[in-house]
Design a protein around this motif. Structure first.
Motif, PDB file in Angstrom:
ATOM      1  N   ALA A  82       0.831  -1.203   0.000  1.00  0.00           N
ATOM      2  CA  ALA A  82       0.000   0.000   0.000  1.00  0.00           C
ATOM      3  C   ALA A  82       0.870   1.260   0.000  1.00  0.00           C
ATOM      4  CB  ALA A  82      -0.924  -0.001   1.225  1.00  0.00           C
ATOM      5  N   ALA A  83       1.945   1.239   0.782  1.00  0.00           N
ATOM      6  CA  ALA A  83       2.859   2.384   0.823  1.00  0.00           C
ATOM      7  C   ALA A  83       3.519   2.598  -0.531  1.00  0.00           C
ATOM      8  CB  ALA A  83       3.912   2.176   1.905  1.00  0.00           C
ATOM      9  N   LEU A  84       3.932   1.501  -1.171  1.00  0.00           N
ATOM     10  CA  LEU A  84       4.577   1.591  -2.480  1.00  0.00           C
ATOM     11  C   LEU A  84       3.627   2.138  -3.538  1.00  0.00           C
ATOM     12  CD1 LEU A  84       7.002   0.892  -4.378  1.00  0.00           C
ATOM     13  CD2 LEU A  84       5.948  -1.361  -4.658  1.00  0.00           C
ATOM     14  N   LEU A  85       2.347   1.787  -3.438  1.00  0.00           N
ATOM     15  CA  LEU A  85       1.383   2.110  -4.500  1.00  0.00           C
ATOM     16  C   LEU A  85       0.488   3.296  -4.181  1.00  0.00           C
ATOM     17  CD1 LEU A  85       0.309  -1.543  -5.419  1.00  0.00           C
ATOM     18  CD2 LEU A  85       1.938  -0.078  -6.626  1.00  0.00           C
ATOM     19  N   HIS A  86       0.726   3.971  -3.063  1.00  0.00           N
ATOM     20  CA  HIS A  86      -0.213   5.032  -2.675  1.00  0.00           C
ATOM     21  C   HIS A  86      -0.246   6.182  -3.682  1.00  0.00           C
ATOM     22  CE1 HIS A  86       3.375   7.132  -1.169  1.00  0.00           C
ATOM     23  NE2 HIS A  86       2.645   8.231  -1.091  1.00  0.00           N
ATOM     24  N   ASP A  87       0.809   6.360  -4.480  1.00  0.00           N
ATOM     25  CA  ASP A  87       0.866   7.454  -5.458  1.00  0.00           C
ATOM     26  C   ASP A  87       0.823   6.964  -6.904  1.00  0.00           C
ATOM     27  OD1 ASP A  87       0.832   9.660  -3.824  1.00  0.00           O
ATOM     28  OD2 ASP A  87       3.003   9.966  -3.811  1.00  0.00           O
ATOM     29  N   VAL A  88       0.467   5.695  -7.123  1.00  0.00           N
ATOM     30  CA  VAL A  88       0.557   5.131  -8.474  1.00  0.00           C
ATOM     31  C   VAL A  88      -0.421   5.805  -9.443  1.00  0.00           C
ATOM     32  CG1 VAL A  88      -1.146   3.244  -8.246  1.00  0.00           C
ATOM     33  CG2 VAL A  88       0.910   2.924  -9.652  1.00  0.00           C
ATOM     34  N   GLY A  89      -1.438   6.481  -8.919  1.00  0.00           N
ATOM     35  CA  GLY A  89      -2.419   7.140  -9.779  1.00  0.00           C
ATOM     36  C   GLY A  89      -2.163   8.604 -10.037  1.00  0.00           C
ATOM     37  N   HIS A  90      -0.946   9.072  -9.725  1.00  0.00           N
ATOM     38  CA  HIS A  90      -0.678  10.501  -9.912  1.00  0.00           C
ATOM     39  C   HIS A  90      -0.684  10.904 -11.383  1.00  0.00           C
ATOM     40  CE1 HIS A  90      -0.147  13.284  -6.666  1.00  0.00           C
ATOM     41  NE2 HIS A  90       0.436  12.374  -5.931  1.00  0.00           N
ATOM     42  N   LEU A  96      -0.037  19.290  -9.398  1.00  0.00           N
ATOM     43  CA  LEU A  96      -0.315  20.454 -10.239  1.00  0.00           C
ATOM     44  C   LEU A  96      -1.428  20.168 -11.238  1.00  0.00           C
ATOM     45  CD1 LEU A  96       0.370  23.333 -11.113  1.00  0.00           C
ATOM     46  CD2 LEU A  96       2.142  22.381 -12.600  1.00  0.00           C
ATOM     47  N   LEU A  97      -1.364  19.032 -11.913  1.00  0.00           N
ATOM     48  CA  LEU A  97      -2.378  18.705 -12.915  1.00  0.00           C
ATOM     49  C   LEU A  97      -3.513  17.865 -12.344  1.00  0.00           C
ATOM     50  CD1 LEU A  97      -0.344  18.057 -16.189  1.00  0.00           C
ATOM     51  CD2 LEU A  97      -1.004  20.205 -15.091  1.00  0.00           C
ATOM     52  N   GLU A  98      -3.432  17.534 -11.059  1.00  0.00           N
ATOM     53  CA  GLU A  98      -4.508  16.745 -10.463  1.00  0.00           C
ATOM     54  C   GLU A  98      -5.831  17.505 -10.462  1.00  0.00           C
ATOM     55  OE1 GLU A  98      -5.529  14.045  -6.496  1.00  0.00           O
ATOM     56  OE2 GLU A  98      -3.718  15.281  -6.538  1.00  0.00           O
ATOM     57  N   GLN A  99      -5.775  18.823 -10.548  1.00  0.00           N
ATOM     58  CA  GLN A  99      -7.016  19.591 -10.553  1.00  0.00           C
ATOM     59  C   GLN A  99      -7.928  19.181 -11.706  1.00  0.00           C
ATOM     60  OE1 GLN A  99      -5.603  23.773 -11.218  1.00  0.00           O
ATOM     61  NE2 GLN A  99      -7.147  23.736 -12.824  1.00  0.00           N
ATOM     62  N   PHE A 100      -7.333  18.671 -12.802  1.00  0.00           N
ATOM     63  CA  PHE A 100      -8.146  18.241 -13.938  1.00  0.00           C
ATOM     64  C   PHE A 100      -8.867  16.921 -13.645  1.00  0.00           C
ATOM     65  CE2 PHE A 100      -4.685  20.777 -15.984  1.00  0.00           C
ATOM     66  CZ  PHE A 100      -5.476  21.876 -16.263  1.00  0.00           C
ATOM     67  N   LEU A 101      -8.370  16.163 -12.661  1.00  0.00           N
ATOM     68  CA  LEU A 101      -9.120  15.016 -12.166  1.00  0.00           C
ATOM     69  C   LEU A 101     -10.198  15.479 -11.190  1.00  0.00           C
ATOM     70  CD1 LEU A 101      -6.316  12.361 -11.355  1.00  0.00           C
ATOM     71  CD2 LEU A 101      -7.630  12.610 -13.459  1.00  0.00           C
ATOM     72  N   ILE A 102      -9.807  16.353 -10.259  1.00  0.00           N
ATOM     73  CA  ILE A 102     -10.710  16.802  -9.205  1.00  0.00           C
ATOM     74  C   ILE A 102     -11.935  17.502  -9.784  1.00  0.00           C
ATOM     75  CG2 ILE A 102     -10.913  18.394  -7.242  1.00  0.00           C
ATOM     76  CD1 ILE A 102      -7.930  17.737  -6.642  1.00  0.00           C
ATOM     77  N   GLU A 103     -11.722  18.325 -10.808  1.00  0.00           N
ATOM     78  CA  GLU A 103     -12.843  19.064 -11.391  1.00  0.00           C
ATOM     79  C   GLU A 103     -13.832  18.147 -12.103  1.00  0.00           C
ATOM     80  OE1 GLU A 103     -11.022  22.088 -13.757  1.00  0.00           O
ATOM     81  OE2 GLU A 103     -10.502  23.323 -12.006  1.00  0.00           O
ATOM     82  N   ARG A 104     -13.438  16.901 -12.320  1.00  0.00           N
ATOM     83  CA  ARG A 104     -14.354  15.928 -12.937  1.00  0.00           C
ATOM     84  C   ARG A 104     -14.694  14.796 -11.971  1.00  0.00           C
ATOM     85  NH1 ARG A 104     -13.346  16.049 -19.440  1.00  0.00           N
ATOM     86  NH2 ARG A 104     -12.469  18.158 -19.523  1.00  0.00           N
ATOM     87  N   GLY A 105     -14.572  15.115 -10.686  1.00  0.00           N
ATOM     88  CA  GLY A 105     -15.024  14.189  -9.656  1.00  0.00           C
ATOM     89  C   GLY A 105     -14.097  13.042  -9.338  1.00  0.00           C
ATOM     90  N   SER A 106     -12.820  13.162  -9.679  1.00  0.00           N
ATOM     91  CA  SER A 106     -11.869  12.095  -9.405  1.00  0.00           C
ATOM     92  C   SER A 106     -10.690  12.658  -8.620  1.00  0.00           C
ATOM     93  CB  SER A 106     -11.402  11.449 -10.720  1.00  0.00           C
ATOM     94  OG  SER A 106     -10.595  10.324 -10.475  1.00  0.00           O
ATOM     95  N   SER A 107      -9.657  11.839  -8.405  1.00  0.00           N
ATOM     96  CA  SER A 107      -8.450  12.258  -7.680  1.00  0.00           C
ATOM     97  C   SER A 107      -7.350  11.247  -8.006  1.00  0.00           C
ATOM     98  CB  SER A 107      -8.691  12.268  -6.169  1.00  0.00           C
ATOM     99  OG  SER A 107      -8.923  10.939  -5.702  1.00  0.00           O
ATOM    100  N   HIS A 108      -6.129  11.548  -7.579  1.00  0.00           N
ATOM    101  CA  HIS A 108      -5.060  10.583  -7.853  1.00  0.00           C
ATOM    102  C   HIS A 108      -5.265   9.305  -7.048  1.00  0.00           C
ATOM    103  CE1 HIS A 108      -2.991  12.010  -4.121  1.00  0.00           C
ATOM    104  NE2 HIS A 108      -2.359  10.858  -4.186  1.00  0.00           N
ATOM    105  N   GLU A 109      -5.925   9.405  -5.872  1.00  0.00           N
ATOM    106  CA  GLU A 109      -6.224   8.198  -5.110  1.00  0.00           C
ATOM    107  C   GLU A 109      -7.234   7.323  -5.851  1.00  0.00           C
ATOM    108  OE1 GLU A 109      -5.224  11.429  -2.024  1.00  0.00           O
ATOM    109  OE2 GLU A 109      -6.470  11.295  -3.823  1.00  0.00           O
TER     110      GLU A 109
END
Length: 398
Positions: A82-90, A96-109
């Motif tokens: 889990a520690a190794l993969l906690h950021d695998v969806g960045h 910086l660019l995660e806002q484009f996920l957040i604005e569409r209801g998602s996140s790197h998690e």
């Protein structure tokens, strides 16, 4: 057989053959091509470390926690994965660019959990190591007794990034006694507790985190570079701003390198990338800090509207104006009471009580405005920007 990796922060990292199968998957190796601190090297030249480095470091700390907590073999493997993969969806360029996920209801998690469930190579490697995917997803979703050590006030993520970011930037804000904190942490009735002897380290962690945000992550020149890149991505269009809609294989093809090349080869965004390549950064003309800010002020739509209004007042084209709103999130979501302190001498558990923890458990909002260099006389632009934000009830500059 054990593979040894030399890490400048934690020393030698030992990885088993089973763990190496996970590390060597495309999804994890992609993290080598995603910077931990996007464009911070324009201010701190050594800050070129990656999400991959950080993920390995988080796994090391998970192993140390596991041994200190006396976890059994399976739970230790699960926790380390889990520690190794906690950021695998960045996204490329990290938050910086995660806002484009957040604005569409998602996140790197969210994207990370999608990758674990859908990416065949990674899923297979996890199953071959004997890890139950449902257990791993439950841990990453916050529904496991170890979840707070992956994402919580005292977790392997922030402990590693404070140490690592401090080391590679050369700033000393993040130098904290991590091992003492690990040795003094327990889990009681499903709650993460820190022995009262670790009180000083908790305060040290809170202050280090605050200074790292103020002086590294939200350094005014770092944000200037990041805003420039953000505008370039917006100008490039849906191919990048719509990354939340991509399939997992399409998403995994995006990293800092591929996005930079797309932007450099796109006539709409090329000029900004050329400026970044020459470190020609926008100049800050306003900065204000406060304890609250209107929610809508952070949206891309509102930001672009404010840039247009400010540009009109300054007599500067909107594309040459940058409005930034950043938040230094509190150490804990619900205040210091979220930190459980184990009292020695049979005194049970209690909430943390500390004026330092109280102060660092409040969010800080930062509002800034920048313009392209050479568009006007600095003092005139600064005064107009000050009046612009004051009329809107935002913060006064300092």
């Amino acid at each position: 057989m054990v593979k040894l990796i030399k890490d400048p922060v934690h020393g030698y990292i030992s990885i088993s053959d089973q763990e190496l199968r996970i590390v060597d998957t495309y999804a994890v190796q992609r993290l080598r091509r995603i910077g931990q601190l996007p464009l911070a090297y324009l201010v701190y030249p050594g800050a070129r470390h990656s999400r991959f480095d950080h993920s390995l470091g988080s796994m090391v700390l998970a192993e140390e926690f596991a041994k200190s907590l006396g976890l059994d073999g399976y739970e230790e493997r699960l926790f380390k994965a889990a520690a190794l993969l906690h950021d695998v969806g960045h996204t490329p360029f990290s938050h910086l660019l995660e806002q484009f996920l957040i604005e569409r209801g998602s996140s790197h998690e969210d994207m990370g959990r999608r990758i674990i469930k859908e990416e065949h190579e990674l899923k297979t490697s996890l199953q071959e190591t004997g890890i139950d995917l449902s257990d791993l997803l439950r841990l990453l979703e916050g529904n496991h007794r170890l979840s707070r050590l992956i994402s919580g006030p005292v977790d392997v993520d922030r402990l590693d990034f404070l140490l690592r970011d401090s080391y590679f930037t050369g700033a000393t804000y993040g130098v904290i006694d991590v091992r003492r904190l690990i040795y003094l942490t327990t889990i009681e009735d499903g709650e993460v507790c820190v022995d009262e002897r670790g009180w000083g380290v908790l305060e040290e962690l809170a202050v280090a985190r605050l200074h790292s945000f103020l002086n590294i992550y939200f350094h005014h020149a770092v944000r200037a570079a990041q805003l420039q890149l953000l505008k370039a991505v917006e100008e490039a269009g849906e191919e990048l701003t719509g990354m939340a809609e991509l399939s997992v294989p399409e998403f995994l093809e995006l990293d800092d390198y591929t996005v930079w090349c797309k932007l450099k080869n796109n006539p709409k965004s090329k000029k900004r990338i050329d400026s970044l390549s020459r470190r020609k950064l926008p100049k800050m003309i306003y900065e204000g800090k406060g304890a609250s800010a209107p929610e809508k002020f952070w949206s891309s739509e509102e930001r672009r509207r404010l840039e247009g209004e400010l540009g009109e007042l300054l007599n500067v084209a909107p594309e040459q104006v940058y409005v930034d709103s950043s938040i230094i999130p509190p150490l804990t979501k619900y205040g210091p009471s979220e930190l459980a302190i184990r009292v020695r001498g049979g005194g049970g558990r209690g909430a943390a009580r500390s004026w330092i923890l109280e102060m660092t458990s409040r969010p800080i909002f930062i509002v800034r405005a920048y313009v392209e260099r050479g568009v006007g006389e600095y003092n005139t632009l600064r005064e107009r920007a000050e009046n612009f934000f004051k009329r809107r009830g935002l913060f006064s500059s300092e």
